[in-house]
Design a protein around this motif. Structure first.
Motif, PDB file in Angstrom:
ATOM      1  N   PRO A  20      30.477  35.081  30.684  1.00 34.49           N
ATOM      2  CA  PRO A  20      29.385  34.548  31.461  1.00 34.49           C
ATOM      3  C   PRO A  20      29.755  34.893  32.877  1.00 34.49           C
ATOM      4  O   PRO A  20      30.789  34.929  33.415  1.00 34.49           O
ATOM      5  CB  PRO A  20      29.629  33.083  31.381  1.00 34.49           C
ATOM      6  N   LEU A  21      28.365  35.295  33.625  1.00 31.13           N
ATOM      7  CA  LEU A  21      28.804  35.781  34.979  1.00 31.13           C
ATOM      8  C   LEU A  21      28.146  34.572  35.961  1.00 31.13           C
ATOM      9  O   LEU A  21      27.148  33.923  35.774  1.00 31.13           O
ATOM     10  CB  LEU A  21      27.626  36.860  35.175  1.00 31.13           C
ATOM     11  N   GLY A  22      29.067  34.332  36.927  1.00 25.53           N
ATOM     12  CA  GLY A  22      28.635  33.364  38.082  1.00 25.53           C
ATOM     13  C   GLY A  22      28.796  34.054  39.514  1.00 25.53           C
ATOM     14  O   GLY A  22      29.146  35.027  39.603  1.00 25.53           O
ATOM     15  N   GLY A 214      39.305  32.751  33.969  1.00 20.79           N
ATOM     16  CA  GLY A 214      38.388  33.372  34.970  1.00 20.79           C
ATOM     17  C   GLY A 214      38.707  34.023  36.269  1.00 20.79           C
ATOM     18  O   GLY A 214      40.080  33.952  36.567  1.00 20.79           O
ATOM     19  N   ILE A 215      37.947  34.854  36.933  1.00 18.38           N
ATOM     20  CA  ILE A 215      38.387  35.582  38.359  1.00 18.38           C
ATOM     21  C   ILE A 215      37.106  35.440  39.126  1.00 18.38           C
ATOM     22  O   ILE A 215      35.912  35.724  38.362  1.00 18.38           O
ATOM     23  CB  ILE A 215      39.041  36.512  37.880  1.00 18.38           C
ATOM     24  N   VAL A 216      37.147  35.940  40.332  1.00 15.68           N
ATOM     25  CA  VAL A 216      36.065  36.229  41.126  1.00 15.68           C
ATOM     26  C   VAL A 216      36.261  37.555  41.775  1.00 15.68           C
ATOM     27  O   VAL A 216      37.447  37.708  42.202  1.00 15.68           O
ATOM     28  CB  VAL A 216      35.761  35.295  42.147  1.00 15.68           C
ATOM     29  N   GLY A 230      40.379  41.791  30.594  1.00 17.14           N
ATOM     30  CA  GLY A 230      40.467  40.911  29.554  1.00 17.14           C
ATOM     31  C   GLY A 230      39.975  39.292  30.072  1.00 17.14           C
ATOM     32  O   GLY A 230      39.991  38.662  29.320  1.00 17.14           O
ATOM     33  N   PHE A 231      39.543  39.342  31.363  1.00 18.08           N
ATOM     34  CA  PHE A 231      39.023  38.154  31.771  1.00 18.08           C
ATOM     35  C   PHE A 231      37.688  37.572  30.965  1.00 18.08           C
ATOM     36  O   PHE A 231      36.926  38.501  30.785  1.00 18.08           O
ATOM     37  CB  PHE A 231      38.788  38.007  33.298  1.00 18.08           C
ATOM     38  N   SER A 232      37.837  36.432  30.680  1.00 16.02           N
ATOM     39  CA  SER A 232      36.620  35.966  29.688  1.00 16.02           C
ATOM     40  C   SER A 232      35.467  35.090  30.467  1.00 16.02           C
ATOM     41  O   SER A 232      34.448  35.180  29.801  1.00 16.02           O
ATOM     42  CB  SER A 232      37.273  34.775  28.779  1.00 16.02           C
ATOM     43  N   TYR A 233      35.592  34.928  31.853  1.00 18.14           N
ATOM     44  CA  TYR A 233      34.389  34.618  32.809  1.00 18.14           C
ATOM     45  C   TYR A 233      34.805  35.042  33.866  1.00 18.14           C
ATOM     46  O   TYR A 233      35.762  35.176  34.513  1.00 18.14           O
ATOM     47  CB  TYR A 233      34.275  33.237  32.473  1.00 18.14           C
ATOM     48  N   VAL A 234      33.606  35.493  34.547  1.00 20.66           N
ATOM     49  CA  VAL A 234      33.638  35.981  35.860  1.00 20.66           C
ATOM     50  C   VAL A 234      32.615  35.656  36.838  1.00 20.66           C
ATOM     51  O   VAL A 234      31.766  35.218  36.467  1.00 20.66           O
ATOM     52  CB  VAL A 234      33.712  37.842  35.746  1.00 20.66           C
ATOM     53  N   ALA A 235      33.010  35.878  38.151  1.00 17.30           N
ATOM     54  CA  ALA A 235      32.063  35.624  39.343  1.00 17.30           C
ATOM     55  C   ALA A 235      32.100  36.970  40.274  1.00 17.30           C
ATOM     56  O   ALA A 235      33.058  37.369  40.508  1.00 17.30           O
ATOM     57  CB  ALA A 235      32.378  34.485  40.121  1.00 17.30           C
TER      58      ALA A 235
END
Length: 267
Positions: A20-22, A214-216, A230-235
């Motif tokens: 998921p992208l944020g 996650g990470i940004v 390998g991060f599973s959600y990102v911003a």
């Protein structure tokens, strides 16, 4: 109001193939937040830690985002049960806690988001989260819709990732690259090889622990590299960073100058 299902919590549980992208909301503007909600992001984080956004503005931003397709995450300024209670009463249900440094701090964060007997969240009947007392069985269902995201921002905290991930009530962890670089003696040097190695190791440790991490990142290329780690959600960046990037590029273009390099060192 958003749907009864907390889609962010569902994404963290399923950990699908497409992260998921944020993006971050830092401008304190409900209008900009609402516009970002229609910009194609799966989730948006309202940042009370590193922005001037106060509780009243948070409520207005949550109202502005409630009719958009984006799911909302709220980062509280600190692991403070009073603040957690107030933002949850305002309607936040996916809560990110900054700078978790121990298993006990993680337990305290989880407890602050749950009504008794699972936690210590104060009980009120009349607030925005309960749709002002009209949501059926709100008190009985509220705990099940909470998502807790814990930020690990030092090597010591990252080393505790397996223990923290094993706690009941943790839905995801989040690695803050800016603070991690600073705690490693490499302040602002996110691209330093040692920092990048530490980030990759954290993502892989989370995978082994079976928890979403996650990470940004400051720009699309950096975010893509994090997905490859390998991060599973990102911003990507924030409303202000995206605005400033476009504004600086437009000004430079009119003047016939080269487009400025993306700043984003805080990421």
């Amino acid at each position: 109001m958003q749907s009864d299902e907390n889609r962010f919590k569902t994404w963290m549980q399923t950990k699908g193939a497409t992260p998921p992208l944020g993006s971050w909301i830092m401008s304190a503007s409900p209008l900009i937040a609402e516009a970002m909600g229609y910009a194609g992001y799966d989730w948006l984080l309202v940042d009370m830690e590193h922005s001037p956004i106060d509780l009243a503005q948070t409520t207005s931003i949550l109202q502005a985002l409630s009719g958009t397709p984006s799911e909302v995450v709220l980062r509280v300024p600190w692991n403070d049960p009073v603040m957690v209670k107030r933002v949850m009463d305002a309607g936040a249900r996916s809560i990110m806690f900054p700078f978790i440094q121990s298993v006990d701090e993680a337990r305290a964060a989880i407890a602050a988001t749950r009504y008794p007997p699972q936690g210590t969240r104060g009980v009120a009947a009349m607030h925005r989260a309960s749709r002002f007392g009209t949501a059926p069985d709100y008190l009985a269902r509220a705990n099940d819709q909470v998502a807790v995201i814990l930020q690990l921002e030092t090597p010591e905290a990252v080393a505790l990732l397996p223990e923290i991930a094993a706690l009941d009530g943790v839905d995801a962890v989040f690695v803050g690259p800016g603070d991690l670089s600073g705690s490693m003696g490499l302040l602002g040097q996110i691209n330093h090889a040692d920092v990048q190695t530490a980030l990759r190791d954290a993502a892989q440790a989370a995978r082994r622990a079976g928890i979403a991490c996650g990470i940004v990142g400051a720009d699309p290329a950096k975010v893509r590299s994090y997905i490859e780690m390998g991060f599973s959600y990102v911003a990507i960046a924030s409303d202000l960073a995206l605005l400033m990037g476009a504004a600086k590029t437009a000004a430079a273009s009119v003047r016939g100058q080269a487009a400025p390099q993306a700043s984003g060192s805080a990421y």
